[in-house]
Design an enzyme around this catalytic site. Structure first.
Site, PDB file in Angstrom:
ATOM      1  CG  HIS A 172      -2.033   0.983   1.158  1.00 34.36           C
ATOM      2  ND1 HIS A 172      -1.883   2.321   1.436  1.00 34.36           N
ATOM      3  CD2 HIS A 172      -3.344   0.815   0.820  1.00 34.36           C
ATOM      4  CE1 HIS A 172      -3.046   2.937   1.284  1.00 34.36           C
ATOM      5  NE2 HIS A 172      -3.954   2.055   0.918  1.00 34.36           N
ATOM      6  CG  ASP A 203      -7.685  -1.962  -2.539  1.00 36.28           C
ATOM      7  OD1 ASP A 203      -8.817  -1.484  -2.339  1.00 36.28           O
ATOM      8  OD2 ASP A 203      -6.655  -1.283  -2.465  1.00 36.28           O
TER       9      ASP A 203
END
Length: 429
Positions: A305, A363
């Site tokens: 991330h 995600d």
């Protein structure tokens, strides 16, 4: 500790004020820099610039921390529910039982949209991307609800906030139904927020729809985990649009448009597309090798991330929720999900991924979960928008009520041609 920093520019020395947050790094206040020195700062992407003062959300990417009004995201997702998180983001404190009942009642009674909105949808092509429909339909709310567009009126701001939280899932479900050619399903006041959304998406007139509590809880957690994420691209877009005095519906539509970008809200869709590209478990080693090859542009989507240099705090809850959904639905022979589970184990144990902290992120797990719930990939970013609406509206409301807020006007480093004189077309060589 000194409360100022000194900037030396040749023989001139300028003193810049330091500002301290509750937690997190201090910031250098450069608001008067141009006035004092004639210079701007250069910060592409604003990654080293605090654009506002906020009391809503705090992220420590190095430590893997995400707090909403001081409460850790995992506690909110595990012990609370989405509407409770909405109340917290909007009002600053967790609600009492009476406040929660009142808030739930107000949101539930605003879930219907004007009946003319259904005809608005027929103006879109049947194969339009649902996010294109969302940008248009949310922006169009300002044409239907004139009584909550006066941003100077605190009551109208709150009515607009409630309407946005209540109506966005209805518009999203309508976008989905229109996309697949099924009739719209009206919201029901006897269902919870997540239950109502699943009902509007998956019910059909010819038979009753049974709410599965495990799936409804998973949907609620997905909403909670995506409710706000500090000053990201779409939130900054909402604040920038709002700084001009635009009405709240237009501001949220701007946020949805920004969220549509694959580098932002489309990450879970990209993760699922990557799994489809890999196809089967036997091809995983090939793609792992490509991911480790510095000269290969291929990237594993859904791992690591930009903000979190540690494990994404939302991913742990999403991982648990993902496995609960797969177990509840008895999904065992889906090749794509088999690839996902194998990749998860490799990322958690392979020294290369562990060393580079390329953990599965929210995600990765939300994409798998949403597919298992029955949503097509085109709807993933739409669901993200439904969840993030409360964060956007809370940030917008805070920005409007900030007495120091001014219209956004970033500066630039101009590198084009210097001033030159116009030459008539017939005199140009």
């Amino acid at each position: 500790m000194t409360d100022s920093a000194k900037l030396t520019l040749g023989p001139k020395e300028t003193e810049l004020k330091l500002r301290h947050g509750t937690i997190g790094p201090d910031v250098v206040d450069i608001a008067a820099l141009y006035k004092d020195t004639g210079l701007f700062t250069y910060d592409p992407g604003f990654t080293s610039t605090a654009s506002c003062e906020s009391k809503i959300t705090f992220i420590d990417g190095d430590e893997g921390v995400l707090l909403h009004r001081g409460y850790p995201i995992d506690q909110l997702a595990e012990r609370g529910n989405f509407l409770e998180t909405c109340y917290l983001l909007l009002y600053g404190e967790l609600p009492t039982a009476a406040e929660m009942n009142d808030f739930t009642y107000r949101v539930t009674r605003h879930t219907m949209v004007h009946e003319q909105m259904s005809r608005f949808y027929t103006g879109f092509r049947r194969d339009a991307h649902p996010m294109a429909v969302m940008v248009g339909s949310v922006g169009a709310l300002s044409a239907f609800y004139h009584d909550s567009t006066d941003i100077a009126d605190p009551h109208q701001r709150m009515v607009a906030s409630i309407r946005m939280i209540a109506k966005t899932p209805t518009l999203a479900a309508m976008a989905y139904k229109y996309h697949i050619g099924q009739p719209f399903v009206y919201p029901r006041n006897d269902l919870s927020y997540a239950e109502n959304f699943l009902h509007m998406c998956f019910a059909v007139p010819c038979e009753p729809y049974q709410i599965n509590p495990v799936l409804a809880r998973a949907m609620d957690r997905i909403f909670t985990l995506h409710a706000d994420h500090e000053q990201n691209a779409s939130t900054s877009t909402v604040r920038l649009a709002g700084s001009s005095g635009a009405n709240p519906f237009a501001c949220i539509a701007a946020g949805i448009a920004c969220l549509w970008g694959p580098a932002h809200g489309g990450a879970n869709e990209a993760a699922l597309n990557m799994l489809a590209e890999i196809g089967t478990k036997d091809r995983i080693p090939e793609f792992i090798a490509r991911a480790k090859d510095k000269n290969d542009p291929f990237r594993l989507m859904g791992f690591g991330h930009r903000v979190y240099k540690n494990y994404d705090p939302r991913a742990k809850i999403m991982q648990q929720t993902c496995h609960e959904v797969l177990t509840e639905l008895g999904i065992k022979d889906d090749p794509l999900l088999e690839v996902a589970m194998e990749l998860e184990q490799i990322a958690l144990h392979d020294p290369y991924f562990v060393e580079k902290k390329l953990y599965p992120n929210v995600d990765f797990y939300s994409g798998i979960t949403l597919k298992a719930l029955g949503f097509p990939t085109e709807m993933f970013t739409v669901l993200f928008a439904v969840a993030r609406t409360v964060g956007w509206i809370a940030q917008w409301k805070e920005m409007i009520e900030d007495p120091h807020q001014r219209i956004g006007r970033p500066r630039q480093l101009y590198t084009g041609a210097a001033q030159r004189d116009y030459t008539p077309v017939d005199a140009r060589g």
